[in-house]
Write an enzyme that holds these catalytic residues in place. Structure first.
Site, PDB file in Angstrom:
ATOM      1  N   ALA A  66       0.831  -1.195   0.000  1.00  0.00           N
ATOM      2  CA  ALA A  66       0.000   0.000   0.000  1.00  0.00           C
ATOM      3  C   ALA A  66       0.868   1.247   0.000  1.00  0.00           C
ATOM      4  O   ALA A  66       1.999   1.244   0.495  1.00  0.00           O
ATOM      5  CB  ALA A  66      -0.915   0.003   1.218  1.00  0.00           C
ATOM      6  N   GLY A 117       1.592  -6.126   0.137  1.00  0.00           N
ATOM      7  CA  GLY A 117       0.349  -6.173  -0.643  1.00  0.00           C
ATOM      8  C   GLY A 117       0.477  -6.937  -1.943  1.00  0.00           C
ATOM      9  O   GLY A 117      -0.491  -7.546  -2.412  1.00  0.00           O
ATOM     10  N   GLU A 120      -0.071 -10.402  -1.083  1.00  0.00           N
ATOM     11  CA  GLU A 120      -1.475 -10.621  -0.736  1.00  0.00           C
ATOM     12  C   GLU A 120      -2.349 -10.749  -1.985  1.00  0.00           C
ATOM     13  O   GLU A 120      -3.264 -11.574  -2.023  1.00  0.00           O
ATOM     14  CB  GLU A 120      -1.962  -9.485   0.163  1.00  0.00           C
ATOM     15  CG  GLU A 120      -1.321  -9.541   1.549  1.00  0.00           C
ATOM     16  CD  GLU A 120      -1.745  -8.418   2.453  1.00  0.00           C
ATOM     17  OE1 GLU A 120      -2.440  -8.681   3.457  1.00  0.00           O
ATOM     18  OE2 GLU A 120      -1.376  -7.256   2.170  1.00  0.00           O
ATOM     19  N   GLU A 139       5.264  -6.987   6.431  1.00  0.00           N
ATOM     20  CA  GLU A 139       4.729  -5.829   7.140  1.00  0.00           C
ATOM     21  C   GLU A 139       5.212  -5.704   8.587  1.00  0.00           C
ATOM     22  O   GLU A 139       5.386  -4.594   9.109  1.00  0.00           O
ATOM     23  CB  GLU A 139       3.189  -5.872   7.121  1.00  0.00           C
ATOM     24  CG  GLU A 139       2.563  -5.589   5.771  1.00  0.00           C
ATOM     25  CD  GLU A 139       2.380  -6.845   4.924  1.00  0.00           C
ATOM     26  OE1 GLU A 139       1.630  -6.779   3.932  1.00  0.00           O
ATOM     27  OE2 GLU A 139       2.998  -7.887   5.260  1.00  0.00           O
TER      28      GLU A 139
END
Length: 265
Positions: A66, A117, A120, A139
């Site tokens: 992000a 991300g 993910e 993260e």
């Protein structure tokens, strides 16, 4: 439909490539999420699209995490909304879930870094083929946790113990390491990457794609428990007969031939 951060490329046998192109780092932001959601809707409804491949135009990055700087700046402007960060996390989760639920095979073509991300999004795809770069949920090294479904999907794919190890240590895995753990389906040399992904996607596309979508729905339902999963499976089995695929497959079986599910495509 017009896109600014995505390039949609329709290739042979109903394989459609989504190329992410959000320079400089392919970071996930509001506009990219919006375009990904629009692309899922468009390609789900597109009968000519049988298989979806998600790839990157960036030479070294599949998808970055992000846009944390932008998120923090925006969160400062949204101090009145106590749930702003939570809502942003839920938005990314919902965006990636659209690919997980897409009633067609989805392949993550990872030829670059897929950290945070990016990992993910790859985990939300049905298949992960990787060339260069590294993959992982990193993260925690920033004092954060995966917020776009990573804790859930990695645990379901690898099990609790391995997911905890990879997430707690923020491990970055090369393709062969990720393949050995089962995080990706295949590690391939970079020079053969597109050729291998194309062949894999086209092989899927020649199969019973409607049935694959229904099998995917039933597989996803395992998360709801056995009883509910069996109900979904029974309904999905019945729904296979809403297409021509059973007649094509059964006719080929009795004639001792290979089924041509591209017939009429």
């Amino acid at each position: 439909m017009s896109y600014h951060l995505l390039e949609i490329e329709r290739r042979d046998k109903g394989v459609t490539w989504i190329h992410i192109n959000n320079p400089p780092a392919n970071a996930i932001g509001y506009e990219l999420m919006q375009e990904l959601e629009e692309a899922v809707g468009e390609l789900t409804d597109d009968k000519a699209t049988r298989v979806v491949v998600i790839a990157s135009k960036h030479p070294k990055i599949f998808l970055a995490g992000a846009d944390l700087k932008g998120m923090m700046m925006t969160s400062g402007e949204a101090v009145e909304d106590d749930n702003f960060i939570e809502k942003e996390s839920a938005r990314m989760q919902a965006c990636f879930q659209r690919f997980a639920e897409m009633p067609k095979p989805v392949i993550a073509a990872i030829n670059g870094y897929a950290l945070g991300g990016g990992c993910e999004l790859a985990l939300a795809c049905d298949f992960r083929i990787m060339g260069s770069g590294k993959i992982g949920l990193t993260e925690v090294s920033l004092g954060l946790i995966p917020g776009a479904g990573g804790t859930q999907r990695m645990t379901r794919i690898l099990g609790r113990a391995m997911a905890m190890e990879l997430i707690f240590f923020g491990k970055k895995l090369e393709a062969k390491e990720a393949e050995a753990l089962g995080l990706i389906h295949s590690a391939v040399p970079s020079e053969q990457f597109e050729e291998v992904v194309t062949a894999f996607a086209e092989e899927l596309a020649t199969g019973a794609v409607h049935a694959m979508g229904l099998a995917k729905r039933a597989i996803n339902a395992t998360e709801k428990g056995l009883e509910e999963g069996l109900k979904v499976e029974a309904q999905a089995f019945a729904d296979t007969f809403l297409s021509d695929e059973p007649s094509i497959g059964l006719a080929a079986f009795f004639q001792k031939q290979k089924a041509n599910f591209l017939e009429g495509y």
